[in-house]
Design a protein around this motif. Structure first.
Motif, PDB file in Angstrom:
ATOM      1  N   VAL A 176       9.041  10.034   0.313  1.00  0.00           N
ATOM      2  CA  VAL A 176       7.970  10.219  -0.676  1.00  0.00           C
ATOM      3  C   VAL A 176       7.741   8.934  -1.468  1.00  0.00           C
ATOM      4  CG1 VAL A 176       7.356  11.417  -2.814  1.00  0.00           C
ATOM      5  CG2 VAL A 176       8.245  12.719  -0.883  1.00  0.00           C
ATOM      6  N   LEU A 177       8.830   8.265  -1.870  1.00  0.00           N
ATOM      7  CA  LEU A 177       8.700   7.021  -2.627  1.00  0.00           C
ATOM      8  C   LEU A 177       8.020   5.925  -1.793  1.00  0.00           C
ATOM      9  CD1 LEU A 177      12.182   6.988  -4.399  1.00  0.00           C
ATOM     10  CD2 LEU A 177       9.959   7.097  -5.546  1.00  0.00           C
ATOM     11  N   ILE A 178       8.347   5.873  -0.515  1.00  0.00           N
ATOM     12  CA  ILE A 178       7.711   4.888   0.366  1.00  0.00           C
ATOM     13  C   ILE A 178       6.212   5.167   0.482  1.00  0.00           C
ATOM     14  CG2 ILE A 178       7.584   4.043   2.741  1.00  0.00           C
ATOM     15  CD1 ILE A 178      10.632   4.526   2.908  1.00  0.00           C
ATOM     16  N   ILE A 179       5.856   6.449   0.621  1.00  0.00           N
ATOM     17  CA  ILE A 179       4.438   6.820   0.696  1.00  0.00           C
ATOM     18  C   ILE A 179       3.728   6.453  -0.610  1.00  0.00           C
ATOM     19  CG2 ILE A 179       2.815   8.749   0.926  1.00  0.00           C
ATOM     20  CD1 ILE A 179       4.893  10.127   2.704  1.00  0.00           C
ATOM     21  N   MET A 180       4.407   6.617  -1.738  1.00  0.00           N
ATOM     22  CA  MET A 180       3.824   6.224  -3.022  1.00  0.00           C
ATOM     23  C   MET A 180       3.560   4.719  -3.058  1.00  0.00           C
ATOM     24  SD  MET A 180       6.111   8.617  -5.585  1.00  0.00           S
ATOM     25  CE  MET A 180       5.304   8.139  -7.115  1.00  0.00           C
ATOM     26  N   GLY A 181       4.481   3.942  -2.472  1.00  0.00           N
ATOM     27  CA  GLY A 181       4.279   2.502  -2.388  1.00  0.00           C
ATOM     28  C   GLY A 181       3.071   2.151  -1.531  1.00  0.00           C
ATOM     29  N   VAL A 182       2.938   2.830  -0.404  1.00  0.00           N
ATOM     30  CA  VAL A 182       1.793   2.597   0.485  1.00  0.00           C
ATOM     31  C   VAL A 182       0.498   2.992  -0.215  1.00  0.00           C
ATOM     32  CG1 VAL A 182       0.707   3.280   2.658  1.00  0.00           C
ATOM     33  CG2 VAL A 182       3.178   2.898   2.569  1.00  0.00           C
ATOM     34  N   GLY A 183       0.519   4.126  -0.924  1.00  0.00           N
ATOM     35  CA  GLY A 183      -0.660   4.572  -1.647  1.00  0.00           C
ATOM     36  C   GLY A 183      -1.076   3.590  -2.730  1.00  0.00           C
ATOM     37  N   THR A 184      -0.087   3.002  -3.403  1.00  0.00           N
ATOM     38  CA  THR A 184      -0.384   1.997  -4.430  1.00  0.00           C
ATOM     39  C   THR A 184      -0.974   0.743  -3.796  1.00  0.00           C
ATOM     40  OG1 THR A 184       1.448   2.840  -5.782  1.00  0.00           O
ATOM     41  CG2 THR A 184       0.605   0.652  -6.324  1.00  0.00           C
ATOM     42  N   TYR A 185      -0.413   0.335  -2.655  1.00  0.00           N
ATOM     43  CA  TYR A 185      -0.914  -0.847  -1.942  1.00  0.00           C
ATOM     44  C   TYR A 185      -2.362  -0.648  -1.513  1.00  0.00           C
ATOM     45  CZ  TYR A 185      -1.458  -4.296   1.782  1.00  0.00           C
ATOM     46  OH  TYR A 185      -1.925  -5.317   2.590  1.00  0.00           O
ATOM     47  N   ASN A 186      -2.688   0.578  -1.098  1.00  0.00           N
ATOM     48  CA  ASN A 186      -4.041   0.883  -0.632  1.00  0.00           C
ATOM     49  C   ASN A 186      -4.979   1.309  -1.763  1.00  0.00           C
ATOM     50  OD1 ASN A 186      -3.469   0.379   2.106  1.00  0.00           O
ATOM     51  ND2 ASN A 186      -2.621   2.434   2.375  1.00  0.00           N
ATOM     52  N   HIS A 187      -4.515   1.193  -2.996  1.00  0.00           N
ATOM     53  CA  HIS A 187      -5.316   1.564  -4.172  1.00  0.00           C
ATOM     54  C   HIS A 187      -5.795   3.008  -4.082  1.00  0.00           C
ATOM     55  CE1 HIS A 187      -5.282  -2.661  -5.312  1.00  0.00           C
ATOM     56  NE2 HIS A 187      -5.714  -2.964  -4.104  1.00  0.00           N
ATOM     57  N   SER A 188      -4.838   3.892  -3.770  1.00  0.00           N
ATOM     58  CA  SER A 188      -5.146   5.319  -3.638  1.00  0.00           C
ATOM     59  C   SER A 188      -4.357   6.118  -4.678  1.00  0.00           C
ATOM     60  CB  SER A 188      -4.804   5.813  -2.224  1.00  0.00           C
ATOM     61  OG  SER A 188      -4.984   7.208  -2.114  1.00  0.00           O
ATOM     62  N   PRO A 189      -4.889   6.238  -5.900  1.00  0.00           N
ATOM     63  CA  PRO A 189      -4.187   6.992  -6.941  1.00  0.00           C
ATOM     64  C   PRO A 189      -3.912   8.442  -6.548  1.00  0.00           C
ATOM     65  CG  PRO A 189      -6.005   5.735  -7.875  1.00  0.00           C
ATOM     66  CD  PRO A 189      -6.152   5.665  -6.384  1.00  0.00           C
ATOM     67  N   ASN A 190      -4.815   9.038  -5.759  1.00  0.00           N
ATOM     68  CA  ASN A 190      -4.619  10.435  -5.354  1.00  0.00           C
ATOM     69  C   ASN A 190      -3.352  10.615  -4.513  1.00  0.00           C
ATOM     70  OD1 ASN A 190      -6.917  11.307  -6.668  1.00  0.00           O
ATOM     71  ND2 ASN A 190      -8.244  11.091  -4.872  1.00  0.00           N
ATOM     72  N   THR A 191      -3.044   9.606  -3.686  1.00  0.00           N
ATOM     73  CA  THR A 191      -1.817   9.668  -2.887  1.00  0.00           C
ATOM     74  C   THR A 191      -0.597   9.707  -3.789  1.00  0.00           C
ATOM     75  OG1 THR A 191      -2.847   8.450  -1.066  1.00  0.00           O
ATOM     76  CG2 THR A 191      -0.434   8.484  -1.132  1.00  0.00           C
TER      77      THR A 191
END
Length: 405
Positions: free
Chosen positions: A294-309
């Motif tokens: 989950v934390l890794i996915i949060m990192g990817v979401g932040t990198y992709n500028h996806s607050p919803n993720t």
């Protein structure tokens, strides 16, 4: 080996249900809810504090660092104090300190003042939570395992309601949540005075050396180190994720409310079932591995500028954190042949040190590198915790065979 004189009573009354508790237990549980509300109450106002007091992310994260550092170090003296002045007076002293320092935090005008007063809040928190856990377990009429579930339910309820209330009060002023904690803990203070009877002091007073001696037991030390590493992920989520979700105080309150609700539900209903079906080590390793993902996915979401993720991941993380909290707390109570209050203090000392370093480091990593870096680092530390637990699993075999598992 019996770790507490109340265990024969627990064995006789083991069939009592989770909700069949003395009034004193409910009074402590209520105060626990309010105390744990303080942990998440400040989450929705972190960006507001940073903006209005012109502070950086790492500076604002010191609100968690001072709180957790003082809480962890003070854990070493909780047994010394409670064994000399008694459990009731220790609980009341802890609550009174929380009331005073949370109110002072609300009157602060600089980030350094708030950080300092959060440290005093942490001292009161240490005296309260370490004593509250051992008191609930000792006074409960339903056995150790169910008493811990009740404690974790109070934790989950407090953590879930805290951000919601913090968001509402924080939308008025960032000072609101601080005054809110002071007022609610004052109610808890009154409950404890009238509903908790005087509990006899132990025949042998604790010493400062007792928590360190307890850590000489490999099982307890392993659980402490695992929690130390796991807290890097936990407090990255708590202290850093509000900055990347791009929500106002209300929005952040709702997100962490959803997170806390799932944490409360899984800690009460899911964790006991996993505990019965699988070993403690396997269950903890599984949920911590999922939390790492989950934390890794949060990192990817932040990198992709996806607050919803990030928002979805924060809420989902509550599932795994709730299960882990109950499992690891129950294991700590059975890990070493020492008094429960000593085991709790020793474990919490190690655990909160991780909670002291991680919020500040998360803010700094985002300043030094990229916005997503704290999530990747937090995930790495949690996974190292899984490796530590697996490498030392032989020391925890007795926990699955202990009373309550």
């Amino acid at each position: 080996m019996k770790s507490n004189a109340t265990e024969p009573l627990e064995l006789e009354q083991r069939k009592n249900g989770l909700l069949s508790q003395p009034k004193a237990v409910w009074a402590i549980a209520f105060a626990c809810v309010i105390s744990f509300m303080g942990l998440g109450l400040v989450d929705p106002i972190l960006p507001a504090i940073a903006a209005q007091l012109h502070a950086s992310k790492s500076q604002v994260s010191l609100l968690f660092t001072s709180y957790n550092l003082v809480t962890g170090v003070a854990m070493l003296i909780t047994g010394v104090i409670s064994s000399r002045i008694g459990i009731k007076k220790t609980l009341l002293t802890g609550i009174l300190l929380i009331v005073v320092f949370s109110a002072l935090g609300g009157f602060s005008n600089t980030i350094s003042q708030i950080v300092g007063f959060r440290g005093g809040w942490g001292l009161g928190n240490a005296l309260f939570i370490a004593t509250a856990l051992s008191a609930i377990v000792g006074l409960s009429t339903s056995g150790t395992a169910k008493a811990i579930i009740l404690y974790e339910a109070a934790l989950g309820l407090g953590i879930s309601v805290g951000p919601l209330l913090g968001g509402e009060l924080g939308s008025i002023s960032w000072r609101g949540p601080f005054f809110g904690v002071a007022g609610l803990m004052l109610v808890g203070f009154i409950f404890i005075i009238f509903m908790l009877p005087s509990i006899p002091k132990p025949k042998k007073a604790s010493t400062l050396a007792d928590p360190f001696k307890a850590l000489s037991y490999p099982a307890l030390l392993t659980l402490g180190i695992t929690a130390f590493l796991y807290n890097f992920g936990f407090f990255t989520l708590m202290a850093y994720s509000p900055y990347v979700m791009e929500l106002d105080e209300h929005g952040l309150g709702y997100v962490f409310f959803g997170w806390g609700i799932l944490l409360a539900i899984t800690s009460v209903f899911v964790a006991p079932k996993l505990q019965k079906r699988f070993s403690v080590v396997k269950s903890i390793c599984t949920v911590l591995t999922l939390f790492t993902i989950v934390l890794i996915i949060m990192g990817v979401g932040t990198y992709n500028h996806s607050p919803n993720t990030v928002i979805v991941c924060v809420i989902v993380a509550g599932i795994f954190l709730g299960i882990n909290n109950t499992l690891i707390t129950t294991a700590v109570m059975q890990a070493a042949p020492v008094e429960r209050s000593v085991a709790s203090a020793a474990y919490s000392f190690v655990r909160f040190l991780g909670g002291a370093v991680s919020p500040w480091l998360a803010g700094k990593l985002s300043e030094w590198y990229r916005a997503e870096t704290p999530f990747y680092f937090g995930g790495l530390m949690v996974f190292i915790g899984v490796i530590v637990l697996l490498a030392s699993r032989r020391h925890l075999q007795h926990v699955d065979k202990a009373e309550g598992h």
